[in-house]
Design an enzyme around this catalytic site. Structure first.
Site, short mmCIF file in Angstrom:
data_model
loop_
_atom_site.label_atom_id
_atom_site.label_comp_id
_atom_site.label_asym_id
_atom_site.label_seq_id
_atom_site.Cartn_x
_atom_site.Cartn_y
_atom_site.Cartn_z
CG ASP A 74 58.05 58.41 81.02
OD1 ASP A 74 56.83 58.29 81.15
OD2 ASP A 74 58.61 58.57 79.92
CD GLU A 270 52.05 54.32 78.50
OE1 GLU A 270 52.43 53.70 77.48
OE2 GLU A 270 51.95 55.56 78.53
#
Length: 367
Positions: A74, A270
């Site tokens: 991420d 997401e």
């Protein structure tokens, strides 16, 4: 009479055939002759003779796994006024570090930031009271510098009031590496009844600042891949929130930009990241489950920041593209060109970096 195209071909053929030691042609040289790499290949010229060694060309290609393939999931990226690059990432399983940090002078060679004793540096060493105690479960940081020079970090952490769900908090620092101090005593976004919130990312347009994030509905899903691949599918909307100049105070109502469409997304969208190219807003996102090979890096476009957003016909990157396994979780620098992402790598998720190109709302990755 030879047209310009014919002259270009003759010049290139002469250079390649001549016994005189001609300087290597770079891809920029070929571009100057109005020849693309694909044309050169199709014309039968030896592509190996075309240099790809120029730094500015190399940065256009997807580089190999950064930081020696370290688990750096991420990732977010920011360039400071001195030209240096910094990346921040989800904590590594088994580590007490909340937020990892890495740095680079050229966006190619990255090193983990460490303390004086050689131990790994934690960019967010202290957590606020709203965060659940216990092992670190801090995800998906994003760092931005706001107008007054303050650096703001958005992060996701388990909520003490509902320790199976994440909420989004903010922290601030006077320099890019921090250490960051949590802002306030409450989470910034915490819709627990909808599953919580993760994956915050900032966007600024002419001084108007926004945060996009995901409502983590799959945390209350009905099982299967990433807990939401079995009907009825729970909503996992990407939300746009206007914020004040400090990047933290909420300004007005939120807007839903995108949601999963059920089985074809495995009930998941997401990792949003928003940018603008010309008059087109581009919303990058990942869909499907990150853990089973179906994860993708996709994008949708709109002529309005609040939508509606239309998905591209094909993901920008998916498993199999350029040898990737489950690419996603991308972030784009404020220049709208430099991108970082992660992909599965030796049991973890390594960071990769590249440069994107946008033409009339269509995004591509430089080859």
């Amino acid at each position: 009479m030879l047209n310009c195209f014919g002259v270009c071909i003759l010049l290139l053929a002469t250079c390649l055939a001549s016994p005189t030691p001609w300087p290597k042609l770079s891809l920029d040289d070929i571009t100057a002759l109005s020849l693309s790499r694909r044309f050169v290949e199709r014309a039968g010229f030896p592509v190996a003779s075309l240099s790809r060694s120029d730094d500015h060309i190399a940065k256009r290609s997807i580089a190999g796994a950064s930081i020696g393939g370290a688990n750096f999931a991420d990732p977010s990226v920011i360039q400071t006024s001195d030209g240096k690059w910094y990346a921040f990432a989800t904590r590594t399983i088994g580590s007490a570090i909340h937020i990892q940090a890495a740095q680079s002078s050229d966006l190619e060679t990255w090193t983990l930031v460490v303390n004086e004793d050689g131990s790994q540096y934690d960019a967010l060493p202290s957590m606020p009271a709203w965060v659940a105690s216990g092992p670190s479960t801090t995800w998906a940081p994003d760092v931005v510098q706001v107008t007054d020079g303050t650096f703001v970090m958005y992060y996701s952490a388990l909520a003490a009031s509902s320790p199976t769900h994440h909420c989004i908090g903010a922290a601030t620092a006077n320099n890019v590496l921090g250490p960051y101090t949590p802002a306030g005593t409450e989470a910034m976004f915490c819709p627990l009844e909808q599953g919580g919130a993760i994956d915050a990312s900032s966007f600024d347009e002419n001084g108007q600042r926004y945060v996009v994030y995901k409502v983590d509905g799959n945390s209350i899903g009905h099982g299967g891949a990433c807990n939401n691949a079995i009907a009825p599918f729970v909503s996992t909307p990407v939300i746009l929130q206007h914020v004040a100049a400090d990047g933290i105070a909420i300004n007005g109502a939120a807007t839903t930009l995108l949601d999963n469409v059920g089985a074809s997304d495995q009930g998941v969208v997401e990792a949003p990241a928003l940018m603008k190219s010309g008059s087109t807003y581009i919303l990058f996102f990942s869909s499907n489950c990150f853990a089973d090979g179906h994860y993708t890096l996709s994008y949708a476009t709109s002529t309005s920041i609040t939508g509606p957003y239309v998905r591209a016909a094909r993901p920008l990157l998916q498993t199999g593209d350029r040898g990737f396994d489950s690419p996603g979780g991308a972030d784009v620098a404020v220049d709208g060109q430099h991108m970082v992402l992660h992909a599965a790598y030796k049991g973890g998720r390594a960071m990769y970096q590249t440069v994107i190109n946008v033409v009339e709302g269509v995004v591509s990755v430089w080859e």
